[in-house]
Design an enzyme around this catalytic site. Structure first.
Site: not given
Length: 609
Positions: A288, A395
């Site tokens: 990463k 949401k």
């Protein structure tokens, strides 16, 4: 025969008690007399030799190696037998013992080139390292870890908040008679109580019951799940979509699985990415590289260090939920194309909220083009450039669950390999039906988005007039900077206790230490009276506790974007996009009535079954 132990790594490294235990255990097959012989037959070297040499060896009437094994298993402290001693044991062992012993002897005398023992040394379960006599104190570890949280003020207290569907955004606390106004819910548009959603779920619950019945592979895959995935794919204009139990799981499972399947993959991750994405990257085991938040110049510097042939994933978000900042979607997509990367875009806090049809920020960036664009349109927009989109149903859509959308082959690969999808119970039918209804409704209704954005603008303006510090951003999030964990928690408690307002304090590790805040999220359901009460309550808390104002933060160097010279970015929704005319709102209301009528018809049909 004294070299028997040297010849076989298994014998050499195993304890006498362990070998004795194996010799006393029954074998799993009829071809072996005990567990030890059974292991010998499994060895790729001795197993082959066993079939060739067993008969001729048994005809000799004795087997030194076998005897050696029997003698060795009898005592852990006796010395290794000499050849004459070994031969004396031959008559007392079984023919299968002889077979196993012969193979150990053959292995010693003439091992196959490069052969290695496939078995790990046998160690009895009772063979443990000496201890002080005390057992491990698990509870002490738990308490020690909790104490760390309490000391750095990051220990989380969960308030008992019960939102009232018929009085949204009101809720009651532990006592039913104690009602409060909720100002921090992620049910951004109030869709959890919308009649279109509730009636759809009620009808589905009556027809199909409460649970899904199993995983998607085992009894948990129905027409409603497939319908929802079609709705999501159409919303984002992607060939396919896949639904997960939550978007945390969707991000974790997708990023970890995808990066594992791409050889030598490198993931480039925004420094402010959500924990679910960070976990997915960790679980992938891939290399990463972290670029500074929204810093595309830094991202390009990192991309330039990578070989063009190396597969690369750029993982980022659109709306960063704790700061309200917006990801640079178009620029990052351009860099991805330039350097041969693919994009993974988290639209969790944007779906339902932005775009002509609620598909998120990527759709919103070409608002006019997407407003009336037919499915077959040749026009290519920013949303088309994004390779993978993740989103939530929990949401703005008001339900629960998460999903990904992308190419058909990509989605099918995740469906086939991701443990987080495969090995979990499917979402219940009522949940997926409610989600589909919410998506369909919001694709065509601007009313809720207009109401939410209007209230956000009004609240930010009123707080700015009082010099109450709001982290500047162009989105629907209103982060009010406090800057201290203990003080932030106290301010939240005071709002709840003294003003009947619930706004959760946000502390580390959700935000960096020193950037603690009250995260406020207006909804279309908050009226002018509620907003005035909130603003007055915040002013009271700020005055009573001597909390820093915007000017004070700027004078002391600033924090979290509240700094000298900072300019409030223009809202991502423009005046023209909001379509604040009575006509636009009227269309939304008319569509809501039509959908509700259709839902009631489906419900009536369900009850007749």
């Amino acid at each position: 025969m004294e070299f028997a132990a040297k010849a076989c790594p298994f014998l050499r490294n195993s304890t006498a008690s362990a070998l004795r235990s194996l010799s006393q255990k029954p074998a799993h097959t009829a071809m072996a007399s005990n567990g030890l012989v059974s292991m010998a037959q499994q060895c790729p070297v001795m197993g082959k030799a066993m079939t060739i040499q067993a008969r001729s060896t048994m005809m000799t009437g004795g087997c030194p190696a076998s005897a050696g094994v029997r003698h060795f298993s009898a005592s852990a402290v006796q010395p290794k037998p000499i050849k004459s001693q070994v031969l004396s044991y031959a008559s007392s062992v079984s023919s299968n013992d002889l077979k196993a012993s012969v193979q150990h002897e053959l292995h010693k005398a003439n091992p196959a080139p490069g052969a290695a023992c496939p078995f790990k040394p046998a160690v009895p379960a009772t063979h443990v390292a000496p201890t002080s006599g005390k057992t491990f104190d698990y509870e002490a570890v738990y308490e020690e870890e909790l104490q760390k949280k309490r000391q750095d003020k990051s220990y989380r207290f969960f308030n008992n908040i019960n939102r009232l569907a018929q009085q949204f955004p009101r809720a009651h606390t532990a006592k039913i008679e104690d009602e409060v106004t909720v100002w921090c819910s992620n049910d951004y548009l109030g869709m959890s109580k919308h009649p279109v959603v509730v009636e759809t779920m009620r009808a589905t619950l009556s027809k199909y019951g409460a649970g899904a019945g199993g995983t998607r592979n085992i009894a948990g895959n129905g027409a409603l799940h497939l319908e929802l995935e079609d709705e999501l794919a159409a919303l984002h204009r992607k060939p396919a979509a896949l639904v997960f139990s939550s978007c945390y799981v969707a991000n974790d499972a997708t990023l970890s699985t995808l990066a594992q399947k791409l050889p030598n993959c490198v993931i480039l991750s925004d420094a402010m990415n959500h924990a679910s994405m960070i976990q997915g990257i960790k679980h992938s085991g891939a290399k990463k590289m972290i670029f500074r938040h929204n810093d595309t110049a830094h991202l390009e510097e990192l991309l330039q260090t990578l070989d063009p042939s190396v597969p690369k994933i750029i993982a980022f978000e659109t709306v960063y939920s704790m700061s309200g900042t917006i990801g640079k979607v178009e620029e990052i997509c351009r860099l991805a194309k330039k350097y041969g990367a693919i994009t993974f875009l988290d639209e969790v806090h944007a779906v339902g909220m932005y775009g002509a049809h609620g598909a998120g920020v990527a759709e919103h960036l070409d608002f006019a083009d997407n407003l009336n664009r037919p499915v077959s349109s040749p026009i290519k927009t920013v949303m088309d450039q994004v390779d993978i989109i993740s989103g939530t149903l929990g949401k703005a859509f008001g339900i629960v669950g998460g999903y990904i959308a992308g190419s058909a082959a990509f989605v099918d690969m995740i469906r086939s390999y991701a443990p987080g999808f495969i090995f979990t119970t499917s979402l219940p039918p009522a949940i997926v039906a409610g989600a589909s209804a919410s998506i369909r409704y919001l694709r065509n209704s601007p009313h809720e988005r207009i109401g939410q954005q209007t209230n956000t603008r009004a609240l930010k303006a009123q707080l700015a007039a009082l010099d109450i510090p709001v982290v500047p951003n162009p989105s629907h999030i209103v982060p009010v900077l406090v800057g201290d964990a203990e003080v932030c928690k106290a301010a939240s408690d005071e709002l709840l206790r003294s003003h009947n307002i619930y706004v959760q304090s946000i502390n580390y590790p959700t935000v960096p230490r020193g950037e603690e805040r009250l995260r406020i999220t207006p909804t279309p359901g908050h009226n002018e009276e509620m907003m005035a009460h909130l603003v007055n309550a915040l002013e009271s808390v700020w005055k009573r506790n001597g909390l820093k104002r915007t000017a004070e933060w700027k004078a002391t160097g600033g924090r979290a974007g509240v700094v000298e010279g900072a300019v409030d970015p223009a809202p991502i929704w423009t005046e023209s996009q909001l379509s604040l005319s009575a006509e636009a709102v009227g269309v939304g209301k008319a569509h809501a009535g039509q959908l509700l009528e259709e839902t009631q018809t489906r419900q009536a049909s369900a009850f007749q079954l």
